[in-house]
Scaffold this motif. Sequence first.
Motif, PDB file in Angstrom:
ATOM      1  N   GLY A 175      51.070  23.693  24.494  1.00 52.40           N
ATOM      2  CA  GLY A 175      49.897  22.812  24.747  1.00 52.40           C
ATOM      3  C   GLY A 175      49.327  23.351  25.631  1.00 52.40           C
ATOM      4  N   ALA A 176      50.107  25.479  26.395  1.00 51.71           N
ATOM      5  CA  ALA A 176      49.030  26.070  26.289  1.00 51.71           C
ATOM      6  C   ALA A 176      48.257  27.002  25.886  1.00 51.71           C
ATOM      7  CB  ALA A 176      49.909  26.750  27.572  1.00 51.71           C
ATOM      8  N   SER A 177      46.871  27.747  26.011  1.00 56.54           N
ATOM      9  CA  SER A 177      46.767  28.303  25.245  1.00 56.54           C
ATOM     10  C   SER A 177      46.138  29.507  25.482  1.00 56.54           C
ATOM     11  CB  SER A 177      45.373  27.836  24.273  1.00 56.54           C
ATOM     12  OG  SER A 177      44.317  27.694  25.673  1.00 56.54           O
ATOM     13  N   VAL A 178      45.865  30.346  25.183  1.00 53.39           N
ATOM     14  CA  VAL A 178      45.514  32.384  25.464  1.00 53.39           C
ATOM     15  C   VAL A 178      44.794  32.532  24.704  1.00 53.39           C
ATOM     16  CG1 VAL A 178      46.151  34.311  25.780  1.00 53.39           C
ATOM     17  CG2 VAL A 178      47.300  33.171  27.102  1.00 53.39           C
ATOM     18  N   ASN A 179      43.467  32.745  25.515  1.00 56.49           N
ATOM     19  CA  ASN A 179      42.162  33.503  24.352  1.00 56.49           C
ATOM     20  C   ASN A 179      41.917  35.019  24.588  1.00 56.49           C
ATOM     21  OD1 ASN A 179      41.607  30.548  23.326  1.00 56.49           O
ATOM     22  ND2 ASN A 179      41.251  30.598  24.891  1.00 56.49           N
ATOM     23  N   ALA A 180      41.805  35.612  23.590  1.00 59.16           N
ATOM     24  CA  ALA A 180      40.931  37.275  23.908  1.00 59.16           C
ATOM     25  C   ALA A 180      40.385  37.534  23.406  1.00 59.16           C
ATOM     26  CB  ALA A 180      43.056  37.994  23.537  1.00 59.16           C
ATOM     27  N   VAL A 181      38.879  38.131  23.757  1.00 61.39           N
ATOM     28  CA  VAL A 181      38.197  38.918  22.643  1.00 61.39           C
ATOM     29  C   VAL A 181      38.095  40.263  23.108  1.00 61.39           C
ATOM     30  CG1 VAL A 181      35.859  38.759  22.262  1.00 61.39           C
ATOM     31  CG2 VAL A 181      37.123  36.451  22.292  1.00 61.39           C
ATOM     32  N   ARG A 202      47.639  41.223  31.431  1.00 56.81           N
ATOM     33  CA  ARG A 202      49.004  40.046  30.761  1.00 56.81           C
ATOM     34  C   ARG A 202      49.016  38.498  31.311  1.00 56.81           C
ATOM     35  NH1 ARG A 202      48.701  43.926  27.873  1.00 56.81           N
ATOM     36  NH2 ARG A 202      51.052  45.223  27.680  1.00 56.81           N
ATOM     37  N   ALA A 203      48.966  37.431  30.380  1.00 57.55           N
ATOM     38  CA  ALA A 203      48.809  36.698  30.766  1.00 57.55           C
ATOM     39  C   ALA A 203      49.760  35.223  30.535  1.00 57.55           C
ATOM     40  CB  ALA A 203      47.399  35.851  29.658  1.00 57.55           C
ATOM     41  N   VAL A 204      50.811  34.950  31.221  1.00 53.62           N
ATOM     42  CA  VAL A 204      51.417  33.677  30.560  1.00 53.62           C
ATOM     43  C   VAL A 204      50.728  31.930  31.563  1.00 53.62           C
ATOM     44  CG1 VAL A 204      54.001  33.418  31.435  1.00 53.62           C
ATOM     45  CG2 VAL A 204      53.159  35.255  31.772  1.00 53.62           C
ATOM     46  N   HIS A 205      50.522  31.587  30.127  1.00 51.66           N
ATOM     47  CA  HIS A 205      50.452  30.023  30.550  1.00 51.66           C
ATOM     48  C   HIS A 205      51.878  29.421  29.985  1.00 51.66           C
ATOM     49  CE1 HIS A 205      47.031  31.154  32.591  1.00 51.66           C
ATOM     50  NE2 HIS A 205      47.386  32.106  32.312  1.00 51.66           N
ATOM     51  N   TRP A 206      51.518  28.061  30.352  1.00 48.29           N
ATOM     52  CA  TRP A 206      52.338  27.186  29.991  1.00 48.29           C
ATOM     53  C   TRP A 206      51.760  25.652  30.786  1.00 48.29           C
ATOM     54  CZ3 TRP A 206      53.001  29.531  34.173  1.00 48.29           C
ATOM     55  CH2 TRP A 206      53.315  29.584  35.903  1.00 48.29           C
ATOM     56  N   GLY A 207      52.094  24.423  30.464  1.00 49.30           N
ATOM     57  CA  GLY A 207      51.636  22.647  30.691  1.00 49.30           C
ATOM     58  C   GLY A 207      50.408  23.405  29.400  1.00 49.30           C
ATOM     59  N   HIS A 208      49.515  22.637  30.002  1.00 51.60           N
ATOM     60  CA  HIS A 208      48.101  23.212  29.308  1.00 51.60           C
ATOM     61  C   HIS A 208      46.845  23.814  29.786  1.00 51.60           C
ATOM     62  CE1 HIS A 208      48.455  19.302  26.493  1.00 51.60           C
ATOM     63  NE2 HIS A 208      48.984  18.510  27.794  1.00 51.60           N
ATOM     64  N   GLY A 209      47.691  24.373  30.702  1.00 54.21           N
ATOM     65  CA  GLY A 209      46.955  25.899  31.323  1.00 54.21           C
ATOM     66  C   GLY A 209      46.475  26.563  30.202  1.00 54.21           C
ATOM     67  N   THR A 210      44.754  27.732  31.016  1.00 51.54           N
ATOM     68  CA  THR A 210      44.596  28.748  29.605  1.00 51.54           C
ATOM     69  C   THR A 210      44.847  29.873  30.392  1.00 51.54           C
ATOM     70  OG1 THR A 210      43.780  26.914  28.776  1.00 51.54           O
ATOM     71  CG2 THR A 210      42.350  29.408  28.358  1.00 51.54           C
ATOM     72  N   GLY A 211      44.622  31.124  29.877  1.00 51.79           N
ATOM     73  CA  GLY A 211      44.235  32.530  29.601  1.00 51.79           C
ATOM     74  C   GLY A 211      43.282  32.828  28.953  1.00 51.79           C
ATOM     75  N   ASN A 212      41.886  34.048  29.858  1.00 47.90           N
ATOM     76  CA  ASN A 212      40.908  33.923  28.948  1.00 47.90           C
ATOM     77  C   ASN A 212      41.224  35.961  29.143  1.00 47.90           C
ATOM     78  OD1 ASN A 212      40.965  31.664  27.510  1.00 47.90           O
ATOM     79  ND2 ASN A 212      39.000  31.336  28.939  1.00 47.90           N
ATOM     80  N   PHE A 213      41.054  36.152  28.473  1.00 54.22           N
ATOM     81  CA  PHE A 213      40.467  37.751  28.544  1.00 54.22           C
ATOM     82  C   PHE A 213      39.656  38.216  27.446  1.00 54.22           C
ATOM     83  CE2 PHE A 213      40.959  42.666  27.183  1.00 54.22           C
ATOM     84  CZ  PHE A 213      40.333  42.588  28.691  1.00 54.22           C
ATOM     85  N   LEU A 214      38.272  38.157  27.977  1.00 55.14           N
ATOM     86  CA  LEU A 214      36.584  38.901  27.275  1.00 55.14           C
ATOM     87  C   LEU A 214      36.244  40.076  27.633  1.00 55.14           C
ATOM     88  CD1 LEU A 214      36.770  35.421  27.476  1.00 55.14           C
ATOM     89  CD2 LEU A 214      34.724  35.703  26.626  1.00 55.14           C
ATOM     90  N   GLY A 215      36.927  41.214  26.803  1.00 55.77           N
ATOM     91  CA  GLY A 215      36.112  42.630  27.050  1.00 55.77           C
ATOM     92  C   GLY A 215      35.553  43.150  26.812  1.00 55.77           C
ATOM     93  N   ASN A 216      34.014  43.781  26.864  1.00 53.65           N
ATOM     94  CA  ASN A 216      33.922  44.832  27.104  1.00 53.65           C
ATOM     95  C   ASN A 216      33.987  46.187  26.571  1.00 53.65           C
ATOM     96  OD1 ASN A 216      32.550  41.956  25.428  1.00 53.65           O
ATOM     97  ND2 ASN A 216      30.807  43.633  25.130  1.00 53.65           N
ATOM     98  N   ILE A 217      34.343  47.162  25.596  1.00 51.26           N
ATOM     99  CA  ILE A 217      34.023  48.734  25.799  1.00 51.26           C
ATOM    100  C   ILE A 217      33.004  49.355  24.734  1.00 51.26           C
ATOM    101  CG2 ILE A 217      34.396  50.828  25.499  1.00 51.26           C
ATOM    102  CD1 ILE A 217      37.270  49.285  25.676  1.00 51.26           C
TER     103      ILE A 217
END
Length: 252
Positions: A170-176, A132-147
């Motif tokens: 302005g905040a961002s979250v990236n999931a791969v 789980r990712a919670v972000h604000w401002g210009h913060g960034t949360g990332n999850f790159l997961g391989n199975i």
Amino acid sequence: MPEAAELPTRREEAWRYSAVDRLRGAVLDDWRVIEVGAGESFRDCLVIADGSETKPTELHRWRVSVGEGATCELFAVLSSAEYARLEIEVTLAKGAHFELGGITVGGRETVREFVTRVVHAEPHATSNQTVRAVHWGHGTGNFLGNIDVVRYAQKTDAAQDFKGLLLEKGASVNAVPQLEIFADDVKCAHGASIGQLDETARFYMAARGLAPDLARRLLVQAFLGDALVALDDEERRDAMMQVALDKVDKAL
């Protein structure tokens, strides 16, 4: 002490959204090795929080081998450092289980991320990743997961579940999330969603007398709680949740 390696670039999939410029001076090839013997159980928790020893860059790289019938549980909260990254490579033997619960929170220009690769090398192994990712401002949360499921790893049961919550524009979250499956008798699933707080729920709670800030905090707490459900140590679970909420409180 290991020598510093050449810096990665964003052209590399595992570093696509990273703050690679903040890795200067970091030791990239210093891996922590975790070996869980057959039939054994292992649990560890990582918390990167505000404190006197917090570094601008927190890079943690773990290689995990889980033996036959063994269990490995890892939980982490990344709530401090300008750039915080936990990278985990896991190899599962027959009937082994791997559990990951992860939380990233942050604002300003921070980047915090989980990068995982779970290899189901033998049959009947299971794995579950909840981030789980919670972000604000210009913060960034990332999850790159391989199975990765090899050809003979039949009866594999693997799952990834990622959700991101943006508290401000302005905040961002990236999931791969990615699956690479070569066996034909498996159960694998992955999901990713990104959104904002449920305004209907906030209105419902406000209509029943809850202050707006409290309603918002309770919704964030419920959202983050999913990542720590599998941690059956109540005291440690509460402590990790409090670290995440303390950071979010500063943004509310």
